[in-house]
Structures are given as structure tokens and as C-alpha cells.
Design a protein around this motif. Structure first.
Motif, PDB file in Angstrom:
ATOM      1  N   ARG A 262     -31.179  89.650 -58.549  1.00  4.71           N
ATOM      2  CA  ARG A 262     -32.461  88.985 -58.778  1.00  4.71           C
ATOM      3  C   ARG A 262     -33.504  89.637 -57.894  1.00  4.71           C
ATOM      4  NH1 ARG A 262     -32.025  82.779 -60.359  1.00  4.71           N
ATOM      5  NH2 ARG A 262     -29.985  82.876 -61.272  1.00  4.71           N
TER       6      ARG A 262
ATOM      7  N   PRO B  18     -33.738  83.891 -66.268  1.00  2.00           N
ATOM      8  CA  PRO B  18     -35.083  83.796 -65.679  1.00  2.00           C
ATOM      9  C   PRO B  18     -35.725  85.172 -65.484  1.00  2.00           C
ATOM     10  CG  PRO B  18     -33.428  83.564 -63.968  1.00  2.00           C
ATOM     11  CD  PRO B  18     -32.684  83.636 -65.278  1.00  2.00           C
ATOM     12  N   ASP B  19     -37.002  85.154 -65.115  1.00  2.00           N
ATOM     13  CA  ASP B  19     -37.721  86.388 -64.797  1.00  2.00           C
ATOM     14  C   ASP B  19     -37.018  87.137 -63.676  1.00  2.00           C
ATOM     15  OD1 ASP B  19     -39.610  85.382 -66.567  1.00  2.00           O
ATOM     16  OD2 ASP B  19     -41.121  84.972 -65.036  1.00  2.00           O
TER      17      ASP B  19
ATOM     18  N   GLY C  15     -36.285  86.397 -69.555  1.00  6.27           N
ATOM     19  CA  GLY C  15     -37.587  86.265 -68.911  1.00  6.27           C
ATOM     20  C   GLY C  15     -38.237  87.629 -68.749  1.00  6.27           C
TER      21      GLY C  15
END
Length: 187
Positions: free
Chosen positions: A171, A156-157, A140
């Protein structure tokens, strides 16, 4: 600065043979490129010496605007490799959308079928020194890949990925605006 200007002038000579070649892009010498017509560079793509960029068959390689690539990149596409804008790849990075099958016992791996799956590196990613991005990997936006990590999967981002096999270790938390450690078993 003069060396980079020379690299830029030489790279312009390749422009007519490539799918796309954006302004202010350059390729350091020495380099090896195969399948020029299937390779597209955005604006301000900077590739330092020792790159090996290969389009196999109709494999497409698309590198977005403002991408910086360190020495000794090895990039192979049999289907599609997409590197989105504002990405930084450190030195000695390997990226591929193809892997050799090895399941047929008694047959040399190089004579077995190729398994292909698109690889994508999202906007604003940073790929650390010596990382391997395997076929089928999708990163991401705003991901960081640790040095010498072996990455395969969809991420994911806003995450930090590290290890072999690579796992998410941090994250980005939009609420606290901080990178938060994830309990993934990696210290």
C-alpha cells in the motif's frame, strides 16, 4: 508511426457507429468489436492489435482518456465495464463483468445463466501482463496489478495487488511517501 496513423484513420471510420470515439484514438488490426453503439472511447485511447471487445445486449464499455492497451485484450460487458483515465493495460489482459453460473449439475455451463456485476478500473492504474479482472472487481485509483494475477473484489486507492487469488501486497503510505509491504502471506 505511419502504422499508428493508418490505425487512427481506420478507427475514425468506426466513429459514427460507436457511442463515443475521442480524438487521437486508434485500434490496431486485427481486432473484433461487437455492440459498437454501447462502446465509448475517450481521447487518446490506444489499443494495440488482437483486441476482442464485446458488448453483450445493453452492456456498456467506457474507456476514459489517455488509456494504453497492449496486444490481445479480451473485454466483455453485459452490464458495465469502466476503465477510467490514464490507465495502462499490458498485453493478454482479460476484463469482464460477467461470469457463467455452473451450479446446475448436468447442464452445460454455456447454457446456464450469466451472473453480472460491474467492473471498474480506477484512474492511473497499471494492469500487468496476463492479468484477469473478474466481474464485480473495483480497483481504486493508482493501483498496480501484478502479472498473471486473478483479481476479484474491491480494492482501495494506492495498492499493489498480486497472486491467484489476488491479494494486496503493498500500500502507498502518504506519510512516508513510500510503498509499504503488507503482511498478506504472499512473498
Amino acid at each position: 508511426m505511419l502504422v499508428k496513423l493508418i490505425w487512427m484513420i481506420r478507427a475514425i471510420c468506426y466513429k459514427p457507429f460507436m457511442g463515443q470515439f475521442g480524438l487521437y484514438s486508434y485500434i490496431g488490426q486485427p481486432f473484433y468489436m461487437r455492440g459498437f453503439k454501447n462502446i465509448c472511447f475517450g481521447k487518446k485511447v490506444r489499443i494495440y492489435p488482437g483486441a476482442r471487445i464485446e458488448s453483450l445486449g445493453n452492456g456498456k464499455i467506457v474507456i476514459g482518456d489517455d488509456v494504453s492497451i497492449g496486444q490481445c485484450l479480451h473485454l466483455i460487458a453485459s452490464k458495465k465495464v469502466l476503465i477510467e483515465k490514464n490507465v495502462t493495460l499490458s498485453a493478454n489482459v482479460f476484463i469482464s463483468d460477467v461470469e457463467h453460473d455452473y451450479t446446475e449439475i448436468g447442464i452445460h455451463v454455456m447454457n446456464q445463466k450469466l451472473i453480472t456485476s460491474t467492473a471498474v478500473i480506477g484512474e492511473n492504474c497499471f494492469i500487468g501482463y496476463g492479468a484477469v479482472i473478474r466481474a464485480g472487481t473495483v480497483l481504486g485509483k493508482q493501483c498496480v496489478v501484478g502479472a498473471n494475477s486473478v483479481v476479484k473484489g474491491v480494492f482501495p486507492d494506492g495498492c499493489v495487488i498480486a497472486g491467484n487469488p489476488a491479494k494486496i501486497i503493498k500500500r502507498y503510505d502518504a506519510g512516508s511517501q513510500k510503498w509499504e509491504r503488507v503482511n498478506s502471506g504472499i512473498l
